[in-house]
Design an enzyme around this catalytic site. Structure first.
Site, short mmCIF file in Angstrom:
data_model
loop_
_atom_site.label_atom_id
_atom_site.label_comp_id
_atom_site.label_asym_id
_atom_site.label_seq_id
_atom_site.Cartn_x
_atom_site.Cartn_y
_atom_site.Cartn_z
N GLN A 131 0.83 -1.21 0.00
CA GLN A 131 0.00 0.00 0.00
C GLN A 131 0.87 1.26 0.00
O GLN A 131 1.50 1.56 1.01
CB GLN A 131 -0.87 -0.03 1.27
CG GLN A 131 -1.73 1.19 1.47
CD GLN A 131 -2.62 1.07 2.71
OE1 GLN A 131 -2.31 0.28 3.60
NE2 GLN A 131 -3.68 1.82 2.78
N GLY A 132 0.87 1.98 -1.10
CA GLY A 132 1.72 3.18 -1.22
C GLY A 132 0.92 4.46 -0.96
O GLY A 132 0.62 5.21 -1.90
N TYR A 133 0.57 4.69 0.28
CA TYR A 133 -0.15 5.92 0.65
C TYR A 133 0.81 6.89 1.34
O TYR A 133 1.05 7.99 0.87
CB TYR A 133 -1.30 5.59 1.61
CG TYR A 133 -2.60 5.16 0.98
CD1 TYR A 133 -2.65 4.70 -0.34
CD2 TYR A 133 -3.80 5.19 1.69
CE1 TYR A 133 -3.85 4.30 -0.91
CE2 TYR A 133 -5.00 4.80 1.12
CZ TYR A 133 -5.02 4.35 -0.18
OH TYR A 133 -6.21 3.96 -0.73
N SER A 168 4.44 -1.43 4.21
CA SER A 168 4.53 -2.79 4.75
C SER A 168 4.69 -3.80 3.61
O SER A 168 3.97 -3.73 2.61
CB SER A 168 3.27 -3.14 5.54
OG SER A 168 3.14 -2.27 6.63
N GLU A 249 -10.30 -1.54 4.82
CA GLU A 249 -9.29 -1.81 5.85
C GLU A 249 -9.96 -2.05 7.20
O GLU A 249 -9.44 -2.75 8.05
CB GLU A 249 -8.31 -0.63 5.91
CG GLU A 249 -6.98 -0.98 6.55
CD GLU A 249 -5.91 0.09 6.28
OE1 GLU A 249 -6.25 1.18 5.82
OE2 GLU A 249 -4.73 -0.21 6.55
N ASN A 373 -4.41 7.24 17.01
CA ASN A 373 -5.52 7.41 17.96
C ASN A 373 -6.03 8.85 17.98
O ASN A 373 -7.23 9.08 18.05
CB ASN A 373 -5.05 7.03 19.38
CG ASN A 373 -5.29 5.56 19.68
OD1 ASN A 373 -5.59 4.79 18.77
ND2 ASN A 373 -5.19 5.18 20.93
C1 LIG Z 1 3.66 -0.71 11.49
C2 LIG Z 1 3.23 0.29 10.48
C3 LIG Z 1 2.88 -0.12 9.21
C4 LIG Z 1 2.49 0.81 8.25
N1 LIG Z 1 2.20 0.37 6.98
C5 LIG Z 1 1.87 1.28 6.02
C6 LIG Z 1 1.65 0.84 4.67
O1 LIG Z 1 1.74 -0.35 4.36
N2 LIG Z 1 1.35 1.76 3.75
C7 LIG Z 1 1.22 3.09 4.05
O2 LIG Z 1 0.91 3.87 3.16
N3 LIG Z 1 1.46 3.55 5.31
C8 LIG Z 1 1.77 2.66 6.30
N4 LIG Z 1 2.02 3.10 7.60
C9 LIG Z 1 1.98 4.55 7.88
C10 LIG Z 1 0.82 5.01 8.74
O3 LIG Z 1 -0.37 5.02 8.02
C11 LIG Z 1 1.21 6.39 9.30
O4 LIG Z 1 2.30 6.21 10.18
C12 LIG Z 1 0.07 7.07 10.05
O5 LIG Z 1 -0.97 7.42 9.17
C13 LIG Z 1 0.52 8.32 10.84
O6 LIG Z 1 1.18 9.22 10.00
P1 LIG Z 1 2.65 9.78 10.34
O7 LIG Z 1 3.51 8.62 10.75
O8 LIG Z 1 3.08 10.61 9.17
O9 LIG Z 1 2.47 10.70 11.62
P2 LIG Z 1 2.05 12.23 11.65
O10 LIG Z 1 0.88 12.44 10.75
O11 LIG Z 1 3.27 13.07 11.38
O12 LIG Z 1 1.60 12.43 13.14
C14 LIG Z 1 2.53 12.61 14.23
C15 LIG Z 1 1.72 12.78 15.52
O13 LIG Z 1 0.92 13.98 15.46
C16 LIG Z 1 -0.45 13.67 15.70
N5 LIG Z 1 -1.31 14.50 14.86
C17 LIG Z 1 -1.14 14.80 13.54
N6 LIG Z 1 -2.15 15.58 13.10
C18 LIG Z 1 -3.00 15.77 14.16
C19 LIG Z 1 -4.24 16.46 14.34
N7 LIG Z 1 -4.80 17.11 13.33
N8 LIG Z 1 -4.81 16.42 15.57
C20 LIG Z 1 -4.25 15.74 16.61
N9 LIG Z 1 -3.07 15.06 16.50
C21 LIG Z 1 -2.46 15.08 15.29
C22 LIG Z 1 -0.60 12.20 15.29
O14 LIG Z 1 -1.71 11.58 15.92
C23 LIG Z 1 0.73 11.62 15.77
O15 LIG Z 1 0.68 11.34 17.15
C24 LIG Z 1 2.42 2.19 8.57
C25 LIG Z 1 2.79 2.62 9.86
C26 LIG Z 1 3.20 1.69 10.80
C27 LIG Z 1 3.59 2.19 12.16
#
Ligand SMILES: Cc1cc2nc3c(=O)[nH]c(=O)nc-3n(C[C@H](O)[C@H](O)[C@H](O)COP(=O)(O)OP(=O)(O)OC[C@H]3O[C@@H](n4cnc5c(N)ncnc54)[C@H](O)[C@@H]3O)c2cc1C
Length: 396
Positions: A131-133, A168, A249, A373
């Site tokens: 999944q390339g999101y 992943s 999902e 969360n």
């Molecule tokens: C084990 C694992 C597998 C994954 N697999 C994939 C995958 O296969 N494909 C894929 O595309 N992605 C994947 N991901 C990525 C995942 O979807 C993102 O990590 C997730 O959406 C959070 O984005 P970020 O890491 O950029 O954090 P950020 O968006 O930078 O957030 C950082 C912190 O700020 C908080 N925050 C941000 N905005 C707000 C707001 N508006 N209000 C309150 N709090 C806020 C967040 O809750 C978090 O605590 C994976 C992640 C993990 C950990």
């Protein structure tokens, strides 16, 4: 919501349980209880063969419509399948992104030609997907995607340029679905496309990321004029397709995960009984709470999937991610407390973690992936409870 199963459903249960007893043997016996969270990197080739074995038995895409090569099973039967699958200790599904996300999206939005091209490989377990999101600047804020798609002057399709992250199983995948900008100056939800990109081409580079568990289940993925084999839907409509996929999902695939949770809880209970931790009243209470939380999760999932919660379907599904993610993270902490001081000792060098140690470390990510969360609470407030939208911009 139906909580009992018909005679026909019970016959189905006997069928899958019998098939697993007969087939989870020989080379596949070693895969029992392997390949779950924190262990997804293990035995990829063997687990891919297992996917093909499942396919031969008619156990892939069981919830897909018959017209698309699936088995058209009812929700009850899908629940039963996942229950028996976990009860038998069958391995984590290396094909789950294709079967649970790419397949249903293609069924909903793909052309007939695209379905014919991609669905058979997913069902046969011969083609794995990722999944390339997410991107370095687009996780929670997915609409900030910067990866670009430009018309291919030679092939007539699209060329993809940019970087994805946390992808992943990209190192095992044959295909990636990629969210990319088809209109260079577009912003937010507009001007996006949903592309299907082969991982086996010179324009795609995959770099594993080492995780807290010492293993690498996810990766950075770089696209440098990578050729997109197809676009699903129209250019500019990618957001709609991407969001529908996120709905899948939260769907039936989560049931399999619950049964995995049950196995983990069972292991914790077994250890608590054998090492004396079960005598501690606080530990007993936490185990009972974990058991209760898991039952609630199951009933909520069944209510959500059976659609009997009409009018509140969306609210139930929104709560679900927050509930299971927090529950599972707490289970990781409980596992460590049940193990006691032993939890802090690594069995052998350099970083050979036990299943529960690995569970604890991996569950730190449960409240992040698939939506954090914090973001999930925002969504519940806005979409589930109809509260005003989160104020945008800097807080002073
Ligand atoms: C084990 C694992 C597998 C994954 N697999 C994939 C995958 O296969 N494909 C894929 O595309 N992605 C994947 N991901 C990525 C995942 O979807 C993102 O990590 C997730 O959406 C959070 O984005 P970020 O890491 O950029 O954090 P950020 O968006 O930078 O957030 C950082 C912190 O700020 C908080 N925050 C941000 N905005 C707000 C707001 N508006 N209000 C309150 N709090 C806020 C967040 O809750 C978090 O605590 C994976 C992640 C993990 C950990």
């Amino acid at each position: 919501m139906k909580l009992t199963f018909s005679a026909e459903d019970e016959a189905f249960r006997a069928e899958i349980a019998g098939w697993l007893r007969k087939n989870l043997v020989g080379e596949f016996a070693a895969l029992r209880f392997r390949g779950g969270p924190g262990d997804e990197h293990m035995f990829p080739a063997e687990r891919k063969r297992w996917e093909q074995k499942l396919a031969e038995g008619g156990w892939t895409g069981i919830g897909w419509p018959r017209a698309d090569g699936g088995r058209g099973c009812s929700i009850e039967q899908q629940v039963i399948f996942h229950e028996e699958y976990a009860r038998a200790g069958a391995p984590g599904r290396v094909g789950h992104i294709g079967e649970g996300l790419a397949g249903p999206t293609l069924i909903a939005f793909g052309s007939e030609a695209q379905k014919l091209k991609y669905l058979p490989g997913i069902l046969a377990g011969t083609e794995l997907w990722c999944q390339g999101y997410s991107e370095p600047g687009a996780g929670s804020d997915l609409a900030n995607v910067k990866t670009r798609a430009r018309p291919d002057p030679v092939g007539g399709g699209w060329l993809i340029n940019g970087q994805k992250v946390w992808t992943s199983l990209a190192h095992e995948a044959d295909w990636c679905f990629v969210l990319a900008r088809t209109e260079p100056d577009s912003q937010g939800h507009k001007g996006l496309g949903f592309f299907l990109v082969s991982m086996h081409q010179p324009g795609v580079v995959v770099r594993p990321i080492e995780q807290l568990t010492g293993t690498s289940e996810f990766n950075e993925v770089f696209f440098d004029d990578a050729v997109a084999a197809d676009i699903v839907g129209e250019p500019g409509d990618g957001w709609k397709v991407a969001m529908a996929l996120l709905g899948f999902e939260r769907g039936v695939s989560t049931l399999g995960q619950q049964m995995q949770f049950q196995n983990e809880l069972d292991e914790i209970i077994r250890i608590a009984k054998s090492n004396g931790a079960a005598v501690d009243p606080v530990i007993r209470q936490r185990i009972a709470e974990a058991h209760t939380g898991l039952r609630l999760m199951r009933y909520n999932a069944m209510r959500m999937l059976s659609g009997s919660d009409s009018g509140h379907d969306q609210a139930s599904s929104l709560v679900y991610k927050l509930h299971w993610a927090s529950w599972h993270r707490n289970l990781g902490v409980l596992a460590m407390d049940v193990l006691g001081p032993e939890a802090e000792i690594i069995e052998s060098a350099p970083y050979n973690l036990t299943r529960l140690q690995s569970l604890f470390l991996f569950t730190r990510s449960d409240t992040i992936y698939g939506g954090t969360n914090q973001i999930q609470r925002n969504i519940i407030a806005e979409r589930g409870l109809g509260m005003p939208k989160e104020p945008k911009g800097k807080l002073s």
